[in-house]
Design an enzyme around this catalytic site. Structure first.
Site, PDB file in Angstrom:
ATOM      1  N   LYS A 256      86.819  92.709 122.610  1.00  0.00           N
ATOM      2  CA  LYS A 256      86.193  91.936 121.528  1.00  0.00           C
ATOM      3  C   LYS A 256      84.816  91.398 121.902  1.00  0.00           C
ATOM      4  CE  LYS A 256      90.401  90.187 119.416  1.00  0.00           C
ATOM      5  NZ  LYS A 256      91.004  89.008 118.769  1.00  0.00           N
TER       6      LYS A 256
ATOM      7  N   GLU B 256      92.828  84.601 116.817  1.00  0.00           N
ATOM      8  CA  GLU B 256      91.539  83.918 117.007  1.00  0.00           C
ATOM      9  C   GLU B 256      91.552  82.629 116.199  1.00  0.00           C
ATOM     10  OE1 GLU B 256      88.067  85.178 114.972  1.00  0.00           O
ATOM     11  OE2 GLU B 256      89.171  85.901 113.238  1.00  0.00           O
TER      12      GLU B 256
ATOM     13  N   ARG C 223      97.835  87.616 105.209  1.00  0.00           N
ATOM     14  CA  ARG C 223      97.208  88.885 104.801  1.00  0.00           C
ATOM     15  C   ARG C 223      97.979  90.013 105.444  1.00  0.00           C
ATOM     16  NH1 ARG C 223      91.680  87.833 107.493  1.00  0.00           N
ATOM     17  NH2 ARG C 223      93.136  86.774 108.859  1.00  0.00           N
TER      18      ARG C 223
ATOM     19  N   ARG D 201      90.450  78.023 110.494  1.00  0.00           N
ATOM     20  CA  ARG D 201      91.688  78.771 110.263  1.00  0.00           C
ATOM     21  C   ARG D 201      92.057  79.492 111.542  1.00  0.00           C
ATOM     22  NH1 ARG D 201      90.697  83.057 106.673  1.00  0.00           N
ATOM     23  NH2 ARG D 201      90.878  84.418 108.473  1.00  0.00           N
TER      24      ARG D 201
ATOM     25  N   GLU E 167      82.060  87.902 114.301  1.00  0.00           N
ATOM     26  CA  GLU E 167      83.015  87.479 113.276  1.00  0.00           C
ATOM     27  C   GLU E 167      82.943  88.428 112.087  1.00  0.00           C
ATOM     28  OE1 GLU E 167      85.154  84.993 113.438  1.00  0.00           O
ATOM     29  OE2 GLU E 167      84.430  84.481 115.429  1.00  0.00           O
ATOM     30  N   GLY E 168      83.969  88.370 111.274  1.00  0.00           N
ATOM     31  CA  GLY E 168      83.888  89.061 109.986  1.00  0.00           C
ATOM     32  C   GLY E 168      84.593  90.400 109.946  1.00  0.00           C
TER      33      GLY E 168
ATOM     34  N   SER F  21      87.706  82.138 105.066  1.00  0.00           N
ATOM     35  CA  SER F  21      87.759  82.380 103.624  1.00  0.00           C
ATOM     36  C   SER F  21      89.191  82.443 103.080  1.00  0.00           C
ATOM     37  CB  SER F  21      86.999  83.654 103.283  1.00  0.00           C
ATOM     38  OG  SER F  21      87.540  84.717 104.021  1.00  0.00           O
TER      39      SER F  21
ATOM     40  N   LYS G 225      85.037  84.011 120.616  1.00  0.00           N
ATOM     41  CA  LYS G 225      86.105  84.664 121.384  1.00  0.00           C
ATOM     42  C   LYS G 225      86.045  84.250 122.858  1.00  0.00           C
ATOM     43  CE  LYS G 225      86.747  87.219 117.582  1.00  0.00           C
ATOM     44  NZ  LYS G 225      86.088  86.898 116.327  1.00  0.00           N
TER      45      LYS G 225
ATOM     46  N   ASN H 262      89.013  80.743 113.561  1.00  0.00           N
ATOM     47  CA  ASN H 262      87.772  80.840 112.785  1.00  0.00           C
ATOM     48  C   ASN H 262      87.264  79.439 112.510  1.00  0.00           C
ATOM     49  OD1 ASN H 262      87.505  83.791 112.103  1.00  0.00           O
ATOM     50  ND2 ASN H 262      89.612  83.385 111.478  1.00  0.00           N
TER      51      ASN H 262
HETATM   52  P1  ADP Z   1      87.170  88.712 113.465  1.00  0.00           P
HETATM   53  O1  ADP Z   1      86.517  87.427 113.847  1.00  0.00           O
HETATM   54  O2  ADP Z   1      86.188  89.808 113.297  1.00  0.00           O
HETATM   55  O3  ADP Z   1      88.104  88.571 112.319  1.00  0.00           O
HETATM   56  P2  ADP Z   1      89.576  89.138 115.058  1.00  0.00           P
HETATM   57  O4  ADP Z   1      89.757  88.678 116.440  1.00  0.00           O
HETATM   58  O5  ADP Z   1      90.314  88.403 114.017  1.00  0.00           O
HETATM   59  O6  ADP Z   1      88.007  89.132 114.759  1.00  0.00           O
HETATM   60  O7  ADP Z   1      89.930  90.661 114.973  1.00  0.00           O
HETATM   61  C1  ADP Z   1      89.866  91.372 113.767  1.00  0.00           C
HETATM   62  C2  ADP Z   1      91.189  92.041 113.472  1.00  0.00           C
HETATM   63  O8  ADP Z   1      91.560  92.870 114.565  1.00  0.00           O
HETATM   64  C3  ADP Z   1      92.346  91.080 113.284  1.00  0.00           C
HETATM   65  O9  ADP Z   1      92.423  90.650 111.946  1.00  0.00           O
HETATM   66  C4  ADP Z   1      93.535  91.928 113.688  1.00  0.00           C
HETATM   67  O10 ADP Z   1      93.918  92.767 112.610  1.00  0.00           O
HETATM   68  C5  ADP Z   1      92.965  92.826 114.777  1.00  0.00           C
HETATM   69  N1  ADP Z   1      93.217  92.237 116.112  1.00  0.00           N
HETATM   70  C6  ADP Z   1      92.445  91.354 116.757  1.00  0.00           C
HETATM   71  N2  ADP Z   1      92.974  91.012 117.943  1.00  0.00           N
HETATM   72  C7  ADP Z   1      94.123  91.697 118.050  1.00  0.00           C
HETATM   73  C8  ADP Z   1      95.139  91.773 119.044  1.00  0.00           C
HETATM   74  N3  ADP Z   1      95.058  91.089 120.176  1.00  0.00           N
HETATM   75  N4  ADP Z   1      96.196  92.591 118.816  1.00  0.00           N
HETATM   76  C9  ADP Z   1      96.278  93.305 117.672  1.00  0.00           C
HETATM   77  N5  ADP Z   1      95.359  93.284 116.704  1.00  0.00           N
HETATM   78  C10 ADP Z   1      94.287  92.485 116.876  1.00  0.00           C
HETATM   79 MG    MG Z   2      86.954  85.545 113.000  1.00  0.00          MG
HETATM   80 MG    MG Z   3      89.841  87.495 112.296  1.00  0.00          MG
END
Ligand code: ADP
Ligand code: MG
Ligand code: MG
Length: 496
Positions: A387, A165, A472, A142, A391-392, A172, A329, A167
């Site tokens: 970052k 990102e 979401r 995803r 994950e998660g 999920s 990442k 996944n």
């Molecule tokens: P994870 O693998 O933990 O889900 P993400 O990269 O999706 O990691 O980051 C988690 C959350 O952080 C995302 O769902 C989003 O809400 C926020 N986020 C991540 N990257 C950004 C970004 N570049 N700008 C704004 N919000 C972000």
């Molecule tokens: Mg993720």
């Molecule tokens: Mg995420």
């Protein structure tokens, strides 16, 4: 009355604008009592099986509640929706191709594995399990995006999808997320906004992803072999997984799915000399991971031995450790560097479209580029997200915490465990968040994801397609956190 006026306003404006950019109309929702709409929607969601387990419940009887969701669908641009759906099979193929390229993988992860033990363990398994046999792999991915809101010179707003990102493990809400659409259609009907339902795209994530698992099982080619869902001990989001299990059964009744934890596998797994995996003497065709993506999932060091055993077997892993690594990442940051996509994708148009969805991504390696990125982050921390390779949800670092963390690390290799990403700023829009116990108005931002399925053996691609979507939303006050963490809620897109 007020609520009806508001809804009439939306539908009249919708007709006037002929479905053109309606996002500004959603910025203010009238203060009103939404008890009826929310109550009906809650009943509907439970009847559709959009439920989660009550984890805080001490009773031995299982109790369920509806998963949290928005009362109204949220607008995203039609162009964005089409672009991201178009890109997904190319992303699937890209993940597959990079995972097959040992040299590239080694160059991407060399700095990270020195300082990140979790990634190192995954990488060591990747290296140790390389065989000359062309291994079948299944990817259920995803790719997540936020629509960055930019105010142009003529003061109009544009909403540009930017990838958050990809996944590649345990993505999920395939089950619950694809069902919320019908709840929203009914809410729009109840609220006298039925014409808007024509702008809600169908979401076939559940059947399309189930089809991928069925195709993998069929390709494995032993009708007695089972599918294992590798799951956590106390999973609150169990019905999301169960939905997939039952969707598989609906497509092919001969497929037996068994839910197993790492502990159960550790006790009962065997790898034969011809690379077959059995669990309690039953041969396993496919292992679908809904755990194994954070260090916390490996409470016993021997779970890593299980992981290696699976990787050495001929069972089809969803994902292989290679796919999991390709979703890190760090990989996202490297793929965004100049001329890297071109190594893997021939079609210039696809490269250009994919790159248009990339935000600014920066390595923190021990060189002058890394030093510059550190300096940028320290000077303008609110413009970035830091970052780690995790994950998660809940792992990223924001604002002043970035400055503190970078100061603590100093000029040390430990910074290579992170990447720096430009912060995306979607436009917050009012909505009503409905939970099991009530509802409240929230100024929310949305994250849109497209699912993709790929089944491949070496360079042979057996299945590769876009497989529905997930929306979401969360309060704009929260930086991080998903539905499982109780921050985000399920939503569906309304194309404008
Ligand atoms: P994870 O693998 O933990 O889900 P993400 O990269 O999706 O990691 O980051 C988690 C959350 O952080 C995302 O769902 C989003 O809400 C926020 N986020 C991540 N990257 C950004 C970004 N570049 N700008 C704004 N919000 C972000
Ligand atoms: Mg993720
Ligand atoms: Mg995420």
């Amino acid at each position: 009355m007020l609520v009806q006026k508001y809804h009439c306003y939306i539908s009249v404006m919708h007709k006037l604008l002929n479905g053109q950019n309606m996002i500004p109309l959603f910025t203010k929702l009238q203060e009103e009592n939404y008890d009826n709409l929310a109550g009906n929607a809650r009943d509907h969601s439970v009847s559709k099986g959009i439920v989660i387990l009550c984890k805080d419940d001490q009773s031995s009887v299982k109790r369920y509640k509806c998963a949290p969701f928005t009362l109204f669908p949220s607008p995203i641009t039609k162009d964005g929706f089409q672009l991201l759906t178009f890109l997904q099979p190319h992303i699937n193929k890209l993940i597959h191709d990079v995972s097959q390229d040992d040299e590239f993988m080694s160059s991407v992860f060399q700095s990270v594995i020195k300082v990140d033990d979790f990634t190192k363990k995954l990488y060591n398994i990747y290296k140790a399990s390389k065989t000359s046999v062309k291994q079948l792999q299944l990817g259920i991915f995803r790719s997540d995006y936020m629509f960055d809101c930019v105010i142009e010179k003529n003061r109009t707003e544009t909403y540009n999808p930017k990838q958050i990102e990809v996944n590649t493990i345990a993505a999920s809400f395939i089950g619950l997320g694809s069902r919320i659409n019908s709840v929203h259609c009914k809410v729009l009907q109840d609220a006298k906004m039925k014409p808007l339902t024509t702008q809600m795209p169908k979401n076939e994530a559940l059947t399309k992803v189930a089809h991928g698992l069925v195709a993998a099982w069929e390709t494995y080619g032993n009708s007695d072999a089972i599918v294992v869902f590798l799951v956590e001990e106390n999973e609150a989001n169990i019905f999301d997984q169960r939905a997939l299990e039952y969707a598989i059964y609906e497509i092919n009744e001969s497929i037996i799915v068994k839910r197993k934890t790492f502990t159960e596998l550790l006790k009962n797994i065997a790898l034969s000399s011809d690379r077959k995996i059995t669990v309690n003497d039953e041969e396993v065709a496919v292992v679908y991971f809904r755990t194994g993506y954070t260090p916390n999932d490996y409470t016993n060091e021997q779970f890593w031995d299980v992981r290696l055993k699976l990787e050495k077997s001929c069972a089809i892993l969803c994902p292989s450790v290679g796919y999991q690594l390709a979703g890190c990442k760090k990989m996202q940051e490297v793929l965004a560097q100049p001329n890297v996509l071109e190594k893997f994708i021939d079609d210039e148009d696809v490269v250009q479209k994919m790159r248009s969805t990339f935000a600014g991504l920066y390595a923190l390696d021990m060189n002058s580029d890394g030093d510059n990125a550190v300096q940028m982050a320290r000077t303008n921390p609110d413009h970035y997200v830091l970052k780690p390779q995790r994950e998660g949800g809940g792992n990223n670092v924001y604002g002043e915490d970035i400055v503190t963390l970078l100061s603590e690390i100093g000029n040390d290799e430990r910074r290579c465990a992170y990447i720096l990403m430009e912060k995306i700023c979607p436009k917050p829009l009012d909505n009503i968040f409905v939970t099991a116990s009530g509802h409240q108005k929230v100024n929310a931002i949305s994250e849109f994801g497209t699912y993709g399925v790929i089944l491949a053996r070496g360079t042979e691609i057996i299945e590769n397609y876009s497989a529905g979507h997930l929306l979401r939303s969360k309060s704009h006050e929260h930086n991080d956190g998903g539905v499982a963490a109780g921050v985000a809620v399920l939503d569906s897109p309304l194309l404008v």
